[in-house]
Design an enzyme around this catalytic site. Sequence first.
Site, mmCIF file in Angstrom:
data_model
loop_
_atom_site.group_PDB
_atom_site.id
_atom_site.type_symbol
_atom_site.label_atom_id
_atom_site.label_comp_id
_atom_site.label_asym_id
_atom_site.label_seq_id
_atom_site.Cartn_x
_atom_site.Cartn_y
_atom_site.Cartn_z
ATOM 1 N N HIS A 121 46.165 111.005 -12.763
ATOM 2 C CA HIS A 121 47.118 112.123 -13.161
ATOM 3 C C HIS A 121 47.424 111.569 -14.699
ATOM 4 C CE1 HIS A 121 46.856 114.416 -9.584
ATOM 5 N NE2 HIS A 121 46.913 113.203 -8.839
ATOM 6 N N HIS A 143 48.765 115.371 3.455
ATOM 7 C CA HIS A 143 47.807 115.221 2.424
ATOM 8 C C HIS A 143 46.547 116.148 2.746
ATOM 9 C CE1 HIS A 143 44.872 113.904 -0.599
ATOM 10 N NE2 HIS A 143 45.842 113.894 -1.260
ATOM 11 N N LYS A 170 48.065 104.888 -0.086
ATOM 12 C CA LYS A 170 47.702 105.614 -1.272
ATOM 13 C C LYS A 170 48.534 105.307 -2.759
ATOM 14 C CE LYS A 170 46.871 110.068 -1.107
ATOM 15 N NZ LYS A 170 47.211 110.582 -2.260
ATOM 16 N N HIS A 213 36.784 109.759 -3.567
ATOM 17 C CA HIS A 213 36.749 111.099 -3.344
ATOM 18 C C HIS A 213 35.517 111.778 -3.531
ATOM 19 C CE1 HIS A 213 40.951 110.132 -3.705
ATOM 20 N NE2 HIS A 213 41.448 111.295 -4.332
#
Length: 181
Positions: A31, A97, A107, A123
């Site tokens: 992010h 989540h 995480k 992922h």
Amino acid sequence: NSKILPIVVRELKTAGIGEEQITVVVALGVHRSATQIEMDEILGNELAGKIKIMNHDPYDENKLVYIGKTTYGTPIEVNRTVYEADLKIAIGKAETHEFAGFSGGRKSVLPGICSDKTIKINHRPEMIMHEKAAIGIIEGNPISEDMLEGAKMLGINFIINVVLNSAGEHLGVFAGDLEEA
């Protein structure tokens, strides 16, 4: 964080660790970086400008270190500053989540302070599409298990997680071992 960090820093100081020895690494995953205003909010008024804080950079190979591969085949590349720390404390929140089951704990490491490559492999479609990669499921969830294995490889010494309900209200604080807390 701004409520928990001052307590943690006081405890560390009591143990003889000076503020100049403490670095907070914002676990961003891939992010955007936290702004200086956001980093000051994380530290709170008591600590802003007193302890070092930095954003994790998942793209700069010079700021990452490879520590091994999980049984799921995920190469674990983590933040060098965290890797080199003598004491690793993860502070965060635990809430549901969509594919990791719950946030919190593991995480903070994966995806929090891992490379973009590590995150992409964790992922990958076959992991996300697995029937147990779902809200509220940890056991048998390959994404969650891979994250936990990566966090254990790094060696988190202590975690503090705030549990939130769906409205974002605090339900409790749990601290201690990475898995048990």
